[in-house]
Design a protein around this motif. Structure first.
Motif, short mmCIF file in Angstrom:
data_model
loop_
_atom_site.label_atom_id
_atom_site.label_comp_id
_atom_site.label_asym_id
_atom_site.label_seq_id
_atom_site.Cartn_x
_atom_site.Cartn_y
_atom_site.Cartn_z
N ASP A 122 54.07 26.53 36.45
CA ASP A 122 53.55 25.19 36.75
C ASP A 122 52.21 25.24 37.49
N ASN A 123 51.54 26.39 37.46
CA ASN A 123 50.25 26.50 38.15
C ASN A 123 49.13 26.67 37.14
N ILE A 124 47.97 26.11 37.47
CA ILE A 124 46.81 26.29 36.59
C ILE A 124 46.25 27.70 36.81
N GLN A 125 46.05 28.42 35.70
CA GLN A 125 45.57 29.80 35.78
C GLN A 125 44.05 29.80 35.91
N PHE A 126 43.54 30.46 36.94
CA PHE A 126 42.07 30.51 37.06
C PHE A 126 41.61 31.81 37.69
N SER A 127 40.34 32.14 37.43
CA SER A 127 39.69 33.16 38.25
C SER A 127 38.37 32.54 38.70
N LEU A 128 37.91 32.95 39.88
CA LEU A 128 36.72 32.33 40.47
C LEU A 128 35.73 33.41 40.90
N LEU A 129 34.50 33.26 40.45
CA LEU A 129 33.45 34.16 40.93
C LEU A 129 32.37 33.31 41.58
N PHE A 130 32.08 33.59 42.86
CA PHE A 130 31.01 32.86 43.54
C PHE A 130 29.84 33.82 43.70
N GLU A 131 28.72 33.45 43.10
CA GLU A 131 27.53 34.31 43.06
C GLU A 131 27.90 35.72 42.61
N GLY A 132 28.71 35.76 41.55
CA GLY A 132 29.08 37.02 40.91
C GLY A 132 30.20 37.79 41.58
N LYS A 133 30.68 37.27 42.74
CA LYS A 133 31.71 38.03 43.48
C LYS A 133 32.96 37.19 43.72
#
Ligand code: PMV
Length: 359
Positions: free
Chosen positions: A69-80
């Motif tokens: 029940d969770n949204i799958q995500f990955s996050l990169l801020f300024e490449g990191k």
């Protein structure tokens, strides 16, 4: 009201794509300070959208069968990877999944960057959550091409609010109003609207130079600040004052009354800080150099018959607001005087802008 923002089709459509947006930060003239539950503000606020301080976001989305029940995500801020941003983002995605259930069948790769330094003390949550919400609306539009521009922006603002309250105002430039007020028929607590009334041309192209007094991380989060308003002895009076200041700034904007504008903008900034100083626990967010600059600005204004004024966010940095016809003189004042009170002589020149851009 909120039901209209629920995307209701149960169909699982196999989509993938990329959406990219640039969205600005904004500076409040009448401050949002204090919230009820569900990111509902205690009072209406009014802000100006900036031009040069923005976030860019790229959201790549790919169909994936629902795992939980969770949204799958990955996050990169300024490449990191920035683990500290991920928990706040999870809370946001959790809040919006009822309105955007299609996200549960997607894997999101979110890449973002800011035009301004992360350590500058400029709130990046407004630009980030507004840009992200616009990309999410692109995904919704991919599923339902009939969405019109008005609904697109309203829902983007509605979603942004669930990430960071002030973010909902970044969607609607150049001047944006959020929170219910009897003065404006369409105003409401759920999303911002473009300021609907006349604005006198003296306010056209207004400049905002951000003086970086303290690059350190804020020692009080705005979430805690909002929370402290709940049991604050002065909160009822503050709410009344905000409504009254909105009424007065509406007249000032319409009539081109710059002196009234200055009075309200500075009063709002100092009230925000006064509320923090008188809450329990109490905090002082200004630094000695913040006060030095305020005094210099007041001295300069009198000596030069200037229309310069300042405002503050929940931190030590100063936003200087001034009209275009004083640009050269005030840049001189900054570089010959005010810069001495800035950390590493840093400041950022910005001005009022129109709002987000699709890239
Ligand atoms: O959006 P938040 O929850 O970070 O609150 C920001 C509040 C102020 O920036 C201090 C004032 C405002 O209206 O933007």
């Amino acid at each position: 009201m909120n039901e209209i923002f629920i995307y209701s089709s149960k169909e699982h459509i196999n989509i993938n794509g990329v959406s990219q947006w640039q969205s600005p930060s904004n500076i409040a003239l009448v401050k949002y300070w204090g919230k009820k539950s569900n990111q509902i503000p205690m009072n209406p606020s009014l802000s100006m959208t900036l031009s040069n301080c923005f976030s860019k976001i790229k959201v790549s989305y790919q169909f994936e069968i629902l795992k939980n029940d969770n949204i799958q995500f990955s996050l990169l801020f300024e490449g990191k990877r920035e683990v500290s941003f991920e928990s706040k983002l999870s809370i946001f995605l959790d809040r919006i999944k009822v309105y955007c259930p299609y996200l549960l069948n997607l894997k999101l790769i979110i890449e973002s960057s800011n035009s301004f330094p992360h350590s500058s003390g400029i709130a990046s949550s407004a630009s980030f959550y507004s840009a992200l919400s616009l990309s999410i609306m692109d995904i919704e539009k991919h599923l339902n091409s009939e969405i019109d521009d008005e609904f697109f922006l309203k829902k983007a603002s509605f979603l942004s609010r669930l990430g960071s309250g002030s973010a909902c105002r970044s969607i609607m430039g150049p001047v944006s109003l959020w929170g219910s007020s009897e003065l404006f028929i369409d105003s409401n607590d759920f999303h911002a609207i473009k300021y609907p009334n006349k604005i006198n041309s003296v306010f056209k192209g207004i400049n905002d130079t951000v003086l970086i007094v303290d690059k350190g991380k804020k020692n009080v989060s705005s979430s805690l600040g909002h929370e402290l308003m709940k049991d604050h002895s002065f909160s009822n009076d503050r709410i009344k004052q905000a409504h009254n200041n909105l009424f007065r700034i509406k007249n000032a904007l319409e009539n081109g009354n710059y002196d009234m504008f200055i009075e309200i903008v500075e009063m709002e900034a100092l009230t925000l800080h006064a509320m923090m100083m008188t809450s329990n626990p109490y905090f002082i967010l200004m630094k000695p150099n913040t006060l030095q600059i305020i005094n210099e600005v007041w001295r300069y204004r009198i000596e030069n018959h200037s229309k310069i004024c300042f405002t503050l966010d929940a931190g030590a940095n100063i936003h200087l607001l001034y009209p275009q016809n004083e640009y050269d003189k005030i840049q001189n004042f900054i570089s010959s005087n005010l810069v001495n009170y800035c950390e590493n002589d840093e400041f950022i020149n910005d001005k009022i802008g129109v709002g987000p851009n699709k890239l």
